[in-house]
Design a protein around this motif. Structure first.
Motif, short mmCIF file in Angstrom:
data_model
loop_
_atom_site.label_atom_id
_atom_site.label_comp_id
_atom_site.label_asym_id
_atom_site.label_seq_id
_atom_site.Cartn_x
_atom_site.Cartn_y
_atom_site.Cartn_z
N ARG A 6 0.75 -1.17 0.13
CA ARG A 6 -0.15 -0.08 -0.39
C ARG A 6 0.68 1.16 -0.22
O ARG A 6 1.76 1.53 0.66
CB ARG A 6 -0.82 -0.06 1.38
N GLY A 7 0.35 2.07 -0.76
CA GLY A 7 1.43 3.50 -0.87
C GLY A 7 0.68 4.86 -1.86
O GLY A 7 -0.17 4.08 -2.23
N LYS A 8 1.41 5.85 -1.60
CA LYS A 8 0.76 7.05 -2.57
C LYS A 8 1.08 6.83 -3.72
O LYS A 8 0.52 7.62 -4.37
CB LYS A 8 0.78 8.18 -1.48
N ASP A 9 1.92 6.43 -4.41
CA ASP A 9 2.22 6.61 -5.55
C ASP A 9 2.79 4.89 -6.03
O ASP A 9 2.37 4.03 -5.60
CB ASP A 9 4.21 6.34 -5.26
N THR A 52 4.44 1.17 -4.80
CA THR A 52 3.47 -0.14 -4.74
C THR A 52 3.83 -0.84 -5.06
O THR A 52 4.23 -1.87 -4.37
CB THR A 52 2.16 0.70 -4.47
N LEU A 53 3.36 -1.04 -6.59
CA LEU A 53 3.96 -1.68 -7.46
C LEU A 53 4.99 -2.19 -7.27
O LEU A 53 5.62 -4.12 -7.06
CB LEU A 53 3.60 -1.73 -8.83
N THR A 101 -4.61 -1.46 -7.09
CA THR A 101 -6.00 -0.71 -7.18
C THR A 101 -5.99 0.48 -6.60
O THR A 101 -5.48 0.51 -5.28
CB THR A 101 -7.34 -1.65 -7.00
N PRO A 102 -6.56 1.56 -7.45
CA PRO A 102 -6.57 2.94 -7.24
C PRO A 102 -7.42 3.58 -6.24
O PRO A 102 -8.48 2.90 -6.16
CB PRO A 102 -5.99 4.22 -7.92
N ARG A 126 -5.79 8.78 -3.66
CA ARG A 126 -5.60 8.90 -2.25
C ARG A 126 -4.60 8.52 -1.84
O ARG A 126 -3.22 8.36 -2.10
CB ARG A 126 -7.08 9.12 -1.70
N THR A 127 -4.47 6.78 -2.11
CA THR A 127 -3.39 6.03 -2.40
C THR A 127 -3.48 4.47 -3.31
O THR A 127 -4.81 4.30 -3.49
CB THR A 127 -3.41 5.07 -0.90
#
Length: 233
Positions: free
Chosen positions: A41-44, A48-49, A81-82, A94-95
């Motif tokens: 999980r992350g904002k970018d 995240t990938l 998933t965004p 947002r994340t």
């Protein structure tokens, strides 16, 4: 056409006897399945990938390090998933949430507790299971079917004996069901952890879980038709 020598129904000279044969065995499982869910999980999106890829590689490396104890290893659904923000105008992310689902089948149950514990100790890695199963070609199925047939023959002989006669011939034998059952997993081991994927230097490894195999119930059922020698009533 049905031969006159084998009518589909009984006659006074060749009474028809229909019985059911059953067998139920309790055997040890042959396979333990565990599900592994890797999360990031992350904002970018790219970060995240990258985190998801790294954690997935760590899990795969750990699973493969057990060699032949892990008989099958497969990757299921993969998602990134965004999550959109609820405030402000426009579509603003947002994340990002990323997950990878894997399934491992083990045949060496002595390694199961240690592997499950080590997987659950990884960062953002969940473990579900184990669930217990038999191989599709397990000899336990054959044993159950054979015992069901023997039970049908024995029942037919007992019914014929009650009429003061004997079984003459087998007309039909049908398999009406063979299967295995066991308890479903009652708990999930692991979950979302906050530990680092690599244990801190000097930190002891977690104690392995003590996992007892769930014995399997094997049931087989057949239907059989016999002719009897005419009884004297």
């Amino acid at each position: 056409m049905t031969s006159p020598q084998n009518p589909p129904y009984g006659t006074p000279d060749t009474p028809l006897l229909t019985v059911r044969g059953e067998a139920e065995l309790e055997v040890d499982p042959e396979i333990a399945r565990i599900g592994v869910t890797v999360t990031a999980r992350g904002k970018d999106r790219r970060t995240t990938l990258d985190d998801l890829t790294h954690r997935n590689a760590t899990v795969l490396e750990l699973l493969k390090s057990y060699g032949d104890a892990v008989e099958n290893l497969s990757t299921g659904a993969v998602s990134l998933t965004p999550e959109l923000g609820q405030r402000g105008r426009g579509e603003r992310v947002r994340t990002y949430h990323g997950t990878v689902h894997l399934t491992a089948e083990l045949t060496d149950f002595t390694a199961l507790g240690e592997l499950t514990t080590r997987l659950a100790d990884l960062d953002l890695t969940g473990v579900d299971g184990p669930s217990w199963a038999l191989r599709t070609d397990s000899p336990a199925y054959r044993q159950a079917r054979q015992q069901a047939v023997q039970d049908a023959v024995q029942r037919a002989k007992e019914y014929a004996q009650a009429l003061g006669t004997t079984v003459a011939a087998l007309i039909e034998l049908a398999d009406t069901g063979t299967g295995a059952s066991g308890l479903r997993p009652q708990a999930a081991y692991g979950g979302r952890m906050t530990r680092s994927a690599v244990m801190a230097k000097g930190e002891p490894a977690p104690d392995p879980l003590d996992l007892e195999p769930q014995r399997m119930q094997i049931r087989a059922e057949v239907s059989a038709q016999f002719t009897m020698n005419p009884p004297t009533l």
